[in-house]
Design a protein around this motif. Structure first.
Motif, PDB file in Angstrom:
ATOM      1  N   LEU A  33       0.847  -1.175   0.000  1.00  0.00           N
ATOM      2  CA  LEU A  33       0.000   0.000   0.000  1.00  0.00           C
ATOM      3  C   LEU A  33       0.885   1.229   0.000  1.00  0.00           C
ATOM      4  CD1 LEU A  33      -2.872   1.231   0.498  1.00  0.00           C
ATOM      5  CD2 LEU A  33      -2.339   1.068   2.927  1.00  0.00           C
ATOM      6  N   SER A  34       0.457   2.281  -0.657  1.00  0.00           N
ATOM      7  CA  SER A  34       1.228   3.513  -0.639  1.00  0.00           C
ATOM      8  C   SER A  34       0.308   4.691  -0.433  1.00  0.00           C
ATOM      9  CB  SER A  34       2.000   3.680  -1.946  1.00  0.00           C
ATOM     10  OG  SER A  34       1.111   3.952  -3.004  1.00  0.00           O
ATOM     11  N   CYS A  35       0.827   5.693   0.205  1.00  0.00           N
ATOM     12  CA  CYS A  35       0.069   6.922   0.391  1.00  0.00           C
ATOM     13  C   CYS A  35       1.009   8.037   0.785  1.00  0.00           C
ATOM     14  CB  CYS A  35      -1.018   6.751   1.458  1.00  0.00           C
ATOM     15  SG  CYS A  35      -0.391   6.288   3.075  1.00  0.00           S
ATOM     16  N   LEU A  36       0.485   9.218   0.814  1.00  0.00           N
ATOM     17  CA  LEU A  36       1.258  10.367   1.230  1.00  0.00           C
ATOM     18  C   LEU A  36       0.570  10.953   2.452  1.00  0.00           C
ATOM     19  CD1 LEU A  36       3.601  12.288   0.523  1.00  0.00           C
ATOM     20  CD2 LEU A  36       1.978  13.650  -0.778  1.00  0.00           C
ATOM     21  N   VAL A  37       1.307  11.068   3.555  1.00  0.00           N
ATOM     22  CA  VAL A  37       0.720  11.528   4.811  1.00  0.00           C
ATOM     23  C   VAL A  37       1.488  12.744   5.299  1.00  0.00           C
ATOM     24  CG1 VAL A  37       0.293  10.946   7.221  1.00  0.00           C
ATOM     25  CG2 VAL A  37      -0.063   9.238   5.453  1.00  0.00           C
ATOM     26  N   PHE A  38       0.766  13.785   5.676  1.00  0.00           N
ATOM     27  CA  PHE A  38       1.366  14.974   6.259  1.00  0.00           C
ATOM     28  C   PHE A  38       1.174  14.898   7.777  1.00  0.00           C
ATOM     29  CE2 PHE A  38       0.113  15.974   2.002  1.00  0.00           C
ATOM     30  CZ  PHE A  38       1.202  16.659   1.491  1.00  0.00           C
ATOM     31  N   ILE A  39       2.214  15.227   8.518  1.00  0.00           N
ATOM     32  CA  ILE A  39       2.128  15.062   9.966  1.00  0.00           C
ATOM     33  C   ILE A  39       2.777  16.237  10.677  1.00  0.00           C
ATOM     34  CG2 ILE A  39       4.266  13.724  10.139  1.00  0.00           C
ATOM     35  CD1 ILE A  39       2.835  12.047  12.286  1.00  0.00           C
ATOM     36  N   SER A  40       2.203  16.663  11.763  1.00  0.00           N
ATOM     37  CA  SER A  40       2.812  17.669  12.630  1.00  0.00           C
ATOM     38  C   SER A  40       2.742  17.156  14.056  1.00  0.00           C
ATOM     39  CB  SER A  40       2.084  19.012  12.523  1.00  0.00           C
ATOM     40  OG  SER A  40       0.717  18.862  12.834  1.00  0.00           O
ATOM     41  N   LEU A  41       3.805  17.390  14.819  1.00  0.00           N
ATOM     42  CA  LEU A  41       3.903  16.868  16.175  1.00  0.00           C
ATOM     43  C   LEU A  41       3.905  18.006  17.185  1.00  0.00           C
ATOM     44  CD1 LEU A  41       6.718  14.195  15.749  1.00  0.00           C
ATOM     45  CD2 LEU A  41       4.262  13.911  15.512  1.00  0.00           C
ATOM     46  N   MET A  99      -7.795   5.834  -3.623  1.00  0.00           N
ATOM     47  CA  MET A  99      -7.561   4.888  -2.542  1.00  0.00           C
ATOM     48  C   MET A  99      -8.908   4.587  -1.887  1.00  0.00           C
ATOM     49  SD  MET A  99      -5.114   5.260   0.827  1.00  0.00           S
ATOM     50  CE  MET A  99      -3.669   5.388  -0.208  1.00  0.00           C
ATOM     51  N   THR A 100      -9.358   3.350  -2.027  1.00  0.00           N
ATOM     52  CA  THR A 100     -10.674   2.971  -1.503  1.00  0.00           C
ATOM     53  C   THR A 100     -10.599   1.938  -0.388  1.00  0.00           C
ATOM     54  OG1 THR A 100     -10.883   1.264  -3.209  1.00  0.00           O
ATOM     55  CG2 THR A 100     -11.774   3.465  -3.719  1.00  0.00           C
ATOM     56  N   LEU A 111       0.314  13.281  17.812  1.00  0.00           N
ATOM     57  CA  LEU A 111       0.622  13.259  16.388  1.00  0.00           C
ATOM     58  C   LEU A 111      -0.678  13.393  15.613  1.00  0.00           C
ATOM     59  CD1 LEU A 111       2.416  10.824  17.939  1.00  0.00           C
ATOM     60  CD2 LEU A 111       3.545  10.858  15.738  1.00  0.00           C
ATOM     61  N   SER A 112      -0.631  14.133  14.528  1.00  0.00           N
ATOM     62  CA  SER A 112      -1.813  14.262  13.670  1.00  0.00           C
ATOM     63  C   SER A 112      -1.377  14.287  12.215  1.00  0.00           C
ATOM     64  CB  SER A 112      -2.603  15.534  14.011  1.00  0.00           C
ATOM     65  OG  SER A 112      -1.808  16.688  13.808  1.00  0.00           O
ATOM     66  N   TRP A 113      -2.260  13.846  11.337  1.00  0.00           N
ATOM     67  CA  TRP A 113      -1.930  13.766   9.913  1.00  0.00           C
ATOM     68  C   TRP A 113      -3.206  13.803   9.090  1.00  0.00           C
ATOM     69  CZ3 TRP A 113      -1.211  10.085  13.586  1.00  0.00           C
ATOM     70  CH2 TRP A 113      -2.021   8.942  13.517  1.00  0.00           C
ATOM     71  N   ASP A 114      -3.049  14.039   7.776  1.00  0.00           N
ATOM     72  CA  ASP A 114      -4.163  14.023   6.840  1.00  0.00           C
ATOM     73  C   ASP A 114      -4.248  12.652   6.180  1.00  0.00           C
ATOM     74  OD1 ASP A 114      -4.782  16.691   7.299  1.00  0.00           O
ATOM     75  OD2 ASP A 114      -3.332  17.373   5.800  1.00  0.00           O
ATOM     76  N   ALA A 115      -5.417  12.055   6.212  1.00  0.00           N
ATOM     77  CA  ALA A 115      -5.593  10.744   5.580  1.00  0.00           C
ATOM     78  C   ALA A 115      -5.491  10.896   4.065  1.00  0.00           C
ATOM     79  CB  ALA A 115      -6.941  10.151   5.963  1.00  0.00           C
ATOM     80  N   PRO A 116      -4.725  10.046   3.398  1.00  0.00           N
ATOM     81  CA  PRO A 116      -4.598  10.136   1.940  1.00  0.00           C
ATOM     82  C   PRO A 116      -5.882   9.677   1.239  1.00  0.00           C
ATOM     83  CG  PRO A 116      -3.504   8.175   2.746  1.00  0.00           C
ATOM     84  CD  PRO A 116      -3.952   8.938   3.970  1.00  0.00           C
ATOM     85  N   THR A 117      -6.094  10.168   0.049  1.00  0.00           N
ATOM     86  CA  THR A 117      -7.267   9.790  -0.747  1.00  0.00           C
ATOM     87  C   THR A 117      -6.884   9.106  -2.054  1.00  0.00           C
ATOM     88  OG1 THR A 117      -7.320  11.994  -1.756  1.00  0.00           O
ATOM     89  CG2 THR A 117      -8.667  11.644   0.226  1.00  0.00           C
TER      90      THR A 117
END
Length: 218
Positions: A20-28, A56-57, A42-48
């Motif tokens: 599986l691949s995705c791109l996740v942005f995270i800030s701590l 991505m389904t 930690l928080s991040w945006d779920a990839p679509t």
């Protein structure tokens, strides 16, 4: 509050033929506590989409990996399909974090970029004399000096200064302490205190309070 960082501000997941691949942005963000235990959110945006642009389904959740050595994660937490999670009960020190994503088949992505976070050290301990007050007159043969100290103090000492010389005596208690003082003679004294924490760090004593002992006064 400290903010974690990565090389480009992103946690990136790479795709291969089966993963599986995705791109996740995270800030701590680090929220310091009053004890040696810390926590980090930690928080991040779920990839679509996948990195090839296809939708991505089948994203099912994320795993947080962390440890005290770069690239070596002794702890892993499956946080499910959420985009924020708090890791609690961290001892003071440097921690390294990475995130992976996984799909409905349990196929897991590669680690994201590593984010480094250093919790601040605990606040130094401090103490104060609450009784007697500055300028007090003492006319008894003995007097119970009282005071307080912050959480984390392992012992408190009371300093009695006369003619420029200070002698330190062990107090009873820590966050609420006392010392039974029997002045050797009448005169002017300075009463102060100092606390020591479990690591052996000693508070720099403050100016204390000035008192006059005159046991001939009614």
């Amino acid at each position: 509050m400290l903010i974690g960082s990565s090389k480009d501000g992103r946690l990136n997941f790479l795709r291969n033929a089966t993963a599986l691949s995705c791109l996740v942005f995270i800030s701590l963000f680090l929220f310091a506590g009053t004890s040696h235990a810390e926590q980090v959110t930690l928080s991040w945006d779920a990839p679509t989409t996948y990195t090839d642009g296809t939708p991505m389904t089948d994203l099912t959740g994320f795993k947080i990996y962390y440890g005290t050595s770069s690239g070596s994660y002794s702890n892993v937490t499956d946080v499910g399909n959420v985009t924020s999670y708090t890791v609690a009960n961290l001892s003071t020190g440097t921690y390294y974090f990475a995130v992976t994503a996984y799909d409905t088949a349990g196929v897991e992505s590669a680690y994201s970029n590593e984010v480094v976070l250093t919790p601040p050290p605990p606040a130094p301990v401090s103490s104060a004399v609450t009784d007697p007050v500055n300028g007090a007159m003492i006319n008894t043969a003995s007097y119970t000096i009282r005071g307080t100290a912050t959480t984390g103090a392992s012992k408190v000492e009371v300093g009695i200064t006369a003619s420029g010389a200070t002698v330190w005596y062990p107090a009873t208690g820590t966050t609420s302490w006392s010392y039974s003082w029997s002045p050797a003679s009448d005169g002017t004294y300075t009463v102060t205190s100092k606390a020591t924490d479990a690591s052996g760090s000693v508070e720099v004593p403050g100016p204390g309070v000035s008192v006059t002992v005159d046991r001939g006064k009614p």
